[in-house]
Design an enzyme around this catalytic site. Structure first.
Site, PDB file in Angstrom:
ATOM      1  N   HIS A  55       0.842  -1.205   0.000  1.00 41.25           N
ATOM      2  CA  HIS A  55       0.000   0.000   0.000  1.00 41.25           C
ATOM      3  C   HIS A  55       0.879   1.257   0.000  1.00 41.25           C
ATOM      4  O   HIS A  55       0.558   2.254  -0.652  1.00 41.25           O
ATOM      5  CB  HIS A  55      -0.887   0.038   1.253  1.00 41.25           C
ATOM      6  CG  HIS A  55      -1.892  -1.071   1.341  1.00 41.25           C
ATOM      7  ND1 HIS A  55      -1.840  -2.030   2.329  1.00 41.25           N
ATOM      8  CD2 HIS A  55      -2.983  -1.368   0.592  1.00 41.25           C
ATOM      9  CE1 HIS A  55      -2.861  -2.867   2.193  1.00 41.25           C
ATOM     10  NE2 HIS A  55      -3.567  -2.487   1.138  1.00 41.25           N
ATOM     11  N   SER A  80      -2.783  -7.958   2.859  1.00 41.97           N
ATOM     12  CA  SER A  80      -3.351  -7.893   4.208  1.00 41.97           C
ATOM     13  C   SER A  80      -3.699  -9.290   4.692  1.00 41.97           C
ATOM     14  O   SER A  80      -3.606  -9.585   5.892  1.00 41.97           O
ATOM     15  CB  SER A  80      -4.607  -7.022   4.198  1.00 41.97           C
ATOM     16  OG  SER A  80      -4.303  -5.762   3.642  1.00 41.97           O
TER      17      SER A  80
HETATM   18  P1  AMP Z   1      -6.478  -3.809  -0.590  1.00 45.30           P
HETATM   19  O1  AMP Z   1      -6.343  -3.031   0.683  1.00 45.30           O
HETATM   20  O2  AMP Z   1      -5.962  -5.213  -0.501  1.00 45.30           O
HETATM   21  O3  AMP Z   1      -7.835  -3.690  -1.212  1.00 45.30           O
HETATM   22  O4  AMP Z   1      -5.476  -3.112  -1.611  1.00 45.30           O
HETATM   23  C1  AMP Z   1      -5.530  -1.736  -1.889  1.00 45.30           C
HETATM   24  C2  AMP Z   1      -4.654  -1.467  -3.081  1.00 45.30           C
HETATM   25  O5  AMP Z   1      -3.310  -1.844  -2.782  1.00 45.30           O
HETATM   26  C3  AMP Z   1      -5.076  -2.251  -4.332  1.00 45.30           C
HETATM   27  O6  AMP Z   1      -4.960  -1.425  -5.464  1.00 45.30           O
HETATM   28  C4  AMP Z   1      -4.078  -3.374  -4.351  1.00 45.30           C
HETATM   29  O7  AMP Z   1      -3.851  -3.904  -5.656  1.00 45.30           O
HETATM   30  C5  AMP Z   1      -2.839  -2.685  -3.819  1.00 45.30           C
HETATM   31  N1  AMP Z   1      -1.895  -3.674  -3.295  1.00 45.30           N
HETATM   32  C6  AMP Z   1      -2.178  -4.703  -2.455  1.00 45.30           C
HETATM   33  N2  AMP Z   1      -1.079  -5.441  -2.237  1.00 45.30           N
HETATM   34  C7  AMP Z   1      -0.081  -4.872  -2.947  1.00 45.30           C
HETATM   35  C8  AMP Z   1       1.313  -5.180  -3.132  1.00 45.30           C
HETATM   36  N3  AMP Z   1       1.877  -6.227  -2.556  1.00 45.30           N
HETATM   37  N4  AMP Z   1       2.048  -4.361  -3.930  1.00 45.30           N
HETATM   38  C9  AMP Z   1       1.465  -3.284  -4.529  1.00 45.30           C
HETATM   39  N5  AMP Z   1       0.167  -2.951  -4.401  1.00 45.30           N
HETATM   40  C10 AMP Z   1      -0.601  -3.730  -3.619  1.00 45.30           C
END
Ligand code: AMP
Length: 282
Positions: A37, A188
């Site tokens: 993130h 997460s």
């Molecule tokens: P989430 O909180 O899992 O819904 O993710 C929020 C944003 O962070 C989304 O656009 C995900 O694709 C991005 N994201 C989650 N994990 C990663 C990671 N390991 N590297 C880069 N971006 C990520």
């Protein structure tokens, strides 16, 4: 950092910054923040005058109620991380702020076959939920750019398609996947893994790298079979899919093609936790 909990306040605050000629970068998340993130936040900070992060665990994108109930929450730690990152605004709404007319009454989106393949096949309704929340957040915040992670590649294509119809002037920036030392994509959901499973889960990246290193040298079927065996032998309980597809529209590829941009994607369970990852092949 300014913390805002209501739609009306964030609407007026972002309008004020826009009137001052500031570019707004927006990073939507579901919290339990990690370095993945944070790379989205730092990309936005570099490219915009104001960076807004939202934390909202969106009920409409969970097809499995127990996945929603078990979703990790660490709001105090998230706020500290965001403060330290230099993020300007945290939007932390409750369900009523995002869905004022009720969760079930949200719009439906025409996503074509993007919503029925891969994640769409295994998580029916998931991408409608993603579009509902992103559309609503974009209406309220009206950023210049939205930052999404390549880890959720299909989500990027789906949001791009939704934005073409609903928010054509907003630019989407896709950010490379941030990984642990053993290659495991940060997520997460990794918080729900034991230390031993975290180590074993590096097998997904190894299998993706195996396919990348042998791309064009073995048949598509042999590559997928080999990768499946590697992932199972590492201790994964179940594989939803390993797929090699055209990047543009996620259609499956059955044999190596010279001039096509391709991607391999995996979804698999370890310790009852569903992990996804992907890697560009060409
Ligand atoms: P989430 O909180 O899992 O819904 O993710 C929020 C944003 O962070 C989304 O656009 C995900 O694709 C991005 N994201 C989650 N994990 C990663 C990671 N390991 N590297 C880069 N971006 C990520």
């Amino acid at each position: 950092m300014i913390l805002i909990k209501t739609a009306i306040e964030i609407y007026h605050l972002t309008a004020r910054f826009r009137a001052q000629g500031k570019k707004l970068g927006f990073v939507p998340t579901m919290g339990a923040l990690h370095d993945g993130h944070m790379t989205l936040i730092s990309n936005s900070l570099q490219q915009n005058g104001i960076t807004i992060c939202s934390i909202f665990v969106n009920p409409t994108q969970f097809n499995d109620p127990s996945d929603f109930e078990k979703y990790p929450i660490s709001i105090e730690k998230d706020i500290l991380l965001l403060e330290r990152s230099g993020c300007n605004i945290l939007f932390l709404p409750n369900v009523l702020e995002v869905y004022p007319t009720g969760v079930g009454s949200s719009a439906q989106y025409d996503l074509g076959q993007l919503e029925t393949v891969l994640e769409g096949q295994f998580r029916p309704g998931h991408f409608q939920g993603v579009c509902q929340v992103v559309d609503r957040l974009l209406q309220i915040i009206q950023p210049n750019r939205i930052y999404l992670g390549q880890k959720d590649f299909q989500q990027c294509l789906v949001v791009q398609k939704m934005m073409e119809g609903h928010h054509p002037s907003i630019e989407m920036v896709t950010v490379a996947t941030k990984r642990e030392l053993n290659g495991l994509a940060m997520s997460s959901r990794n918080l729900r893994l034991s230390e031993a499973s975290r180590q074993k889960a590096g097998a997904i990246f190894e299998a993706l790298m195996y396919i990348k290193n042998n791309w064009g040298k073995k048949s598509v079927k042999a590559l997928i079979d080999d990768a499946g065996k590697q992932i199972e032998q590492a201790g994964f309980d179940k594989i939803d899919y390993i797929a090699i597809v055209r990047k543009a529209d996620l259609t499956a590829i059955t044999q190596w093609e010279a001039d096509t941009s391709t991607l391999v994607l995996v979804a698999a369970f370890i310790d009852g936790v569903r992990l996804i990852d992907n890697l560009s092949l060409s």
